[in-house]
Design an enzyme around this catalytic site. Sequence first.
Site, short mmCIF file in Angstrom:
data_model
loop_
_atom_site.label_atom_id
_atom_site.label_comp_id
_atom_site.label_asym_id
_atom_site.label_seq_id
_atom_site.Cartn_x
_atom_site.Cartn_y
_atom_site.Cartn_z
N TYR A 1 -1.52 -1.92 -13.30
CA TYR A 1 -0.93 -1.55 -12.01
C TYR A 1 -0.91 -0.02 -11.91
CZ TYR A 1 2.67 -2.04 -8.27
OH TYR A 1 3.39 -2.01 -7.10
N ARG B 1 5.59 -4.58 4.97
CA ARG B 1 5.85 -3.24 5.52
C ARG B 1 4.98 -2.97 6.72
NH1 ARG B 1 4.19 -0.21 -0.24
NH2 ARG B 1 2.29 -1.39 -0.55
N GLU C 1 1.43 -5.13 6.78
CA GLU C 1 0.86 -5.52 5.49
C GLU C 1 1.42 -6.87 5.08
OE1 GLU C 1 0.76 -2.19 2.76
OE2 GLU C 1 1.06 -3.56 1.08
N ARG D 1 9.46 1.17 -11.16
CA ARG D 1 8.65 2.15 -10.44
C ARG D 1 9.51 2.94 -9.45
NH1 ARG D 1 3.06 1.36 -9.70
NH2 ARG D 1 3.21 1.77 -7.47
N ARG E 1 -2.92 -10.41 -6.92
CA ARG E 1 -2.22 -10.63 -5.65
C ARG E 1 -3.07 -9.96 -4.58
NH1 ARG E 1 0.70 -14.29 -3.28
NH2 ARG E 1 2.33 -13.49 -1.91
N ASP F 1 -1.46 3.74 -10.38
CA ASP F 1 -1.51 4.55 -9.18
C ASP F 1 -2.73 5.47 -9.26
OD1 ASP F 1 0.62 3.61 -7.65
OD2 ASP F 1 2.08 4.76 -8.80
N ARG G 1 18.96 6.99 -7.78
CA ARG G 1 19.53 8.34 -7.90
C ARG G 1 20.94 8.38 -7.36
NH1 ARG G 1 14.98 10.23 -4.76
NH2 ARG G 1 13.32 10.65 -6.26
P1 FAD Z 1 -10.68 0.43 -6.37
O1 FAD Z 1 -10.23 1.46 -5.42
O2 FAD Z 1 -10.27 -0.98 -6.15
O3 FAD Z 1 -12.26 0.52 -6.46
C1 FAD Z 1 -13.04 -0.49 -7.05
C2 FAD Z 1 -14.32 -0.57 -6.23
O4 FAD Z 1 -15.22 -1.43 -6.92
C3 FAD Z 1 -14.10 -1.16 -4.85
O5 FAD Z 1 -14.63 -0.30 -3.86
C4 FAD Z 1 -14.86 -2.49 -4.90
O6 FAD Z 1 -15.44 -2.83 -3.66
C5 FAD Z 1 -15.90 -2.19 -5.96
N1 FAD Z 1 -16.40 -3.39 -6.63
C6 FAD Z 1 -15.66 -4.33 -7.28
N2 FAD Z 1 -16.46 -5.30 -7.76
C7 FAD Z 1 -17.74 -4.94 -7.42
C8 FAD Z 1 -19.00 -5.55 -7.61
N3 FAD Z 1 -19.12 -6.73 -8.24
N4 FAD Z 1 -20.09 -4.94 -7.12
C9 FAD Z 1 -19.99 -3.77 -6.46
N5 FAD Z 1 -18.81 -3.16 -6.24
C10 FAD Z 1 -17.70 -3.73 -6.72
N6 FAD Z 1 -1.65 4.64 -5.54
C11 FAD Z 1 -0.94 5.78 -5.41
O7 FAD Z 1 -1.07 6.69 -6.24
N7 FAD Z 1 -0.08 5.98 -4.35
C12 FAD Z 1 0.11 5.04 -3.39
O8 FAD Z 1 0.87 5.25 -2.46
C13 FAD Z 1 -0.63 3.82 -3.51
N8 FAD Z 1 -0.48 2.85 -2.59
C14 FAD Z 1 -1.20 1.69 -2.70
C15 FAD Z 1 -1.04 0.72 -1.71
C16 FAD Z 1 -1.77 -0.46 -1.77
C17 FAD Z 1 -1.58 -1.49 -0.71
C18 FAD Z 1 -2.68 -0.66 -2.87
C19 FAD Z 1 -3.46 -1.95 -2.96
C20 FAD Z 1 -2.84 0.30 -3.85
C21 FAD Z 1 -2.10 1.48 -3.78
N9 FAD Z 1 -2.25 2.49 -4.73
C22 FAD Z 1 -1.52 3.66 -4.62
C23 FAD Z 1 -3.15 2.32 -5.90
C24 FAD Z 1 -4.56 2.89 -5.68
O9 FAD Z 1 -5.16 2.25 -4.59
C25 FAD Z 1 -5.38 2.66 -6.94
O10 FAD Z 1 -4.74 3.20 -8.07
C26 FAD Z 1 -6.79 3.24 -6.89
O11 FAD Z 1 -7.33 3.29 -5.61
C27 FAD Z 1 -7.66 2.38 -7.78
O12 FAD Z 1 -8.94 2.94 -7.93
P2 FAD Z 1 -10.05 2.10 -8.70
O13 FAD Z 1 -11.28 2.93 -8.70
O14 FAD Z 1 -9.52 1.63 -10.00
O15 FAD Z 1 -10.23 0.75 -7.87
N1 UDP Z 2 10.40 -3.08 -3.97
C1 UDP Z 2 11.49 -3.71 -3.41
N2 UDP Z 2 11.94 -3.32 -2.19
C2 UDP Z 2 11.36 -2.31 -1.50
C3 UDP Z 2 10.25 -1.66 -2.07
C4 UDP Z 2 9.79 -2.07 -3.30
O1 UDP Z 2 12.03 -4.64 -4.01
O2 UDP Z 2 11.81 -2.01 -0.39
C5 UDP Z 2 9.92 -3.54 -5.29
C6 UDP Z 2 8.84 -4.60 -5.15
O3 UDP Z 2 8.99 -5.50 -6.23
C7 UDP Z 2 7.57 -3.82 -5.31
C8 UDP Z 2 8.00 -2.81 -6.37
O4 UDP Z 2 9.35 -2.48 -6.02
O5 UDP Z 2 6.52 -4.62 -5.75
C9 UDP Z 2 7.18 -1.54 -6.44
O6 UDP Z 2 7.21 -0.93 -5.17
P1 UDP Z 2 6.08 0.09 -4.72
O7 UDP Z 2 6.50 0.69 -3.44
O8 UDP Z 2 5.78 1.00 -5.85
O9 UDP Z 2 4.86 -0.91 -4.48
P2 UDP Z 2 3.35 -0.67 -4.03
O10 UDP Z 2 3.34 0.50 -3.08
O11 UDP Z 2 2.57 -0.41 -5.29
O12 UDP Z 2 2.98 -1.95 -3.38
#
Ligand code: FAD
Ligand code: UDP
Length: 373
Positions: free
Chosen positions: A352, A284, A304, A176, A253, A354, A180
Site C-alpha cells: 500500500y 468521497r 469515488e 496512516r 480492491r 504512496d 492530533r
Molecule cells: P501504477 O501507477 O498502478 O502503474 C502501473 C502501470 O502498469 C499502470 O499504468 C498499468 O496500466 C500498467 N500495467 C499493469 N499491468 C500491465 C501489463 N500487463 N501490461 C502493460 N502495462 C501494465 N499516493 C500518494 O502519495 N498520495 C495520494 O494522495 C494518493 N492517492 C491515491 C488515491 C487513489 C484512489 C489511489 C488508487 C492511489 C493513491 N495514491 C496516492 C497511490 C499512488 O497512486 C501510487 O503509489 C502510485 O501511483 C503507484 O505507482 P506504480 O508505478 O507502482 O503503479
Molecule cells: N479512513 C476513515 N475515514 C476517513 C478517511 C479514511 O476511516 O474519513 C480510513 C479508511 O480505512 C482508509 C484509511 O483510513 O482506508 C486510509 O485513508 P487514506 O485517506 O490514507 O486512504 P487512500 O487515500 O489511500 O484511499
Amino acid sequence: MNNHSFKYDYLIVGSGLFGAVFAHEANLRGFKCLVIDKRNHLGGNVHCKSVEGINVHSYGAHIFHTNDKEIWQYVNQFASFNNYINSPVANYNGELYNLPFNMNTFYELWKVRTPKEAQEIIRQQTENLNIDEPANLEEQAIKLVGTDIYEKLIKGYTEKQWGRPCKELPAFIIKRLPVRFTFDNNYFNDTFQGIPIGGYNKIIDGLLKDIECKTDINFFDDRAYWEQQANKIVFTGKIDEFFDYKFGELEYRSLRFEEATLNTSNYQGVAVMNYTDAITPFTRIIEHKHFEFGQQDKTVISREYPASWHKKAEPYYPVNNEKNDSLYKQYKELANQTPQVIFGGRLAEYRYYDMHQVIASALTKVKKEFQND
Ligand code: FAD
Ligand code: UDP
C-alpha cells in the site's frame, strides 16, 4: 551488461511512477529502454487530464507528501509544487467534521475546548475495553480515538472502502491517519507537501522524455514476443499475474470514478469530502480545481465508488491482510529466483505504497541494479 542479441537493455512494463523513474535513471546511464503500458496513456494512477482548464486526477485525489528531502528534490526536478495542504472534510449524514482527527474534530463532536478534555473523553470510551495490542483495524481505531469517532468517521467509510468488516482488516491501515491534540487540519505530518503545478503529467513527461514508450500494449497479450525484446524486464503489474496465478490469486480492491462537470464555480468548498456513513455508496467526492486554487467558471467533481475486484477490474489497492501477505511471500520467493526481472511498485511489490514510497523503492532498485556503473 549490453547483450547485443536484444533490441533494448530494459523493457519496462508499466509507465506509472515506478516504471517511469526506473526508465529515466536507466536512460541517464546510457541504457536503451522501451516502456509499454496497457492503458491508453502514460503515468499509471497519477495521470491527469484537462477538463474545462482544470487538471482532473483521473484515478482519484493525488496529494504528494514526503519527509524525505531527496525524494522531494527528485520530483522538483520535473515540476514546481504549489503550497496545497490537504484538509479533507468528513460528511456523516450531513454533519461536517474536520479531518484528520484533531482538536477541531473533537470540538465539533463533543464541544471540548482543550486537549485534556478531549483525551479524557477518549480515555472514558476506551478504559474498559482492554485493548493493549490491537489485533485489527477496529481495535486500533478505538484505541486511538474512542468509540464515537470510530462509529461516525471510521467504520462506515472503512467497510465501504475495503468491502469487509473492520475486524477483518489490518490495524496499520488506520495508522496512516494522524491523530492530533492541536487545532491542525493537515491530513499529513510530512515536511513537504503539494500538488505539481500543471498536474502530475509534467512529472511523468519529464521522466520519460527521450524514452520510447508505447501505450495500449498489454505485456501478457504477447508475452513471448516482449520477453525477446530486452535483456532485462522491469515489471510493475500484478506479481501473481506474472507467475500465472501459480499459487492462487492475491486480493485487490477496485474503484469506479463517476465524473461530472458542473455549471458552478465552487461546488463543495474543499478538494476532498469524505462520506463516512455506511449507506452513501461512494466514499468521497473530489472537486479537482481546489488542488490548484482554480478560478475557472465551471467545476469538475468525481465521486469515488469502491468496487470488488475481479480479473478484468483495475487493481487499485492491495489488501495486505495475513492471508494475502503470506501468499505474496511465495510469489516474492519466485521473483527472487527470476533475476532477469525486476519487480517494483504497488502491484508488483503488493504494498500500500504512496507516491513518494514508490519513487524511493524505484531509486533503491536503481542503485542496486547500477551499482557498478
Ligand atoms: P501504477 O501507477 O498502478 O502503474 C502501473 C502501470 O502498469 C499502470 O499504468 C498499468 O496500466 C500498467 N500495467 C499493469 N499491468 C500491465 C501489463 N500487463 N501490461 C502493460 N502495462 C501494465 N499516493 C500518494 O502519495 N498520495 C495520494 O494522495 C494518493 N492517492 C491515491 C488515491 C487513489 C484512489 C489511489 C488508487 C492511489 C493513491 N495514491 C496516492 C497511490 C499512488 O497512486 C501510487 O503509489 C502510485 O501511483 C503507484 O505507482 P506504480 O508505478 O507502482 O503503479
Ligand atoms: N479512513 C476513515 N475515514 C476517513 C478517511 C479514511 O476511516 O474519513 C480510513 C479508511 O480505512 C482508509 C484509511 O483510513 O482506508 C486510509 O485513508 P487514506 O485517506 O490514507 O486512504 P487512500 O487515500 O489511500 O484511499
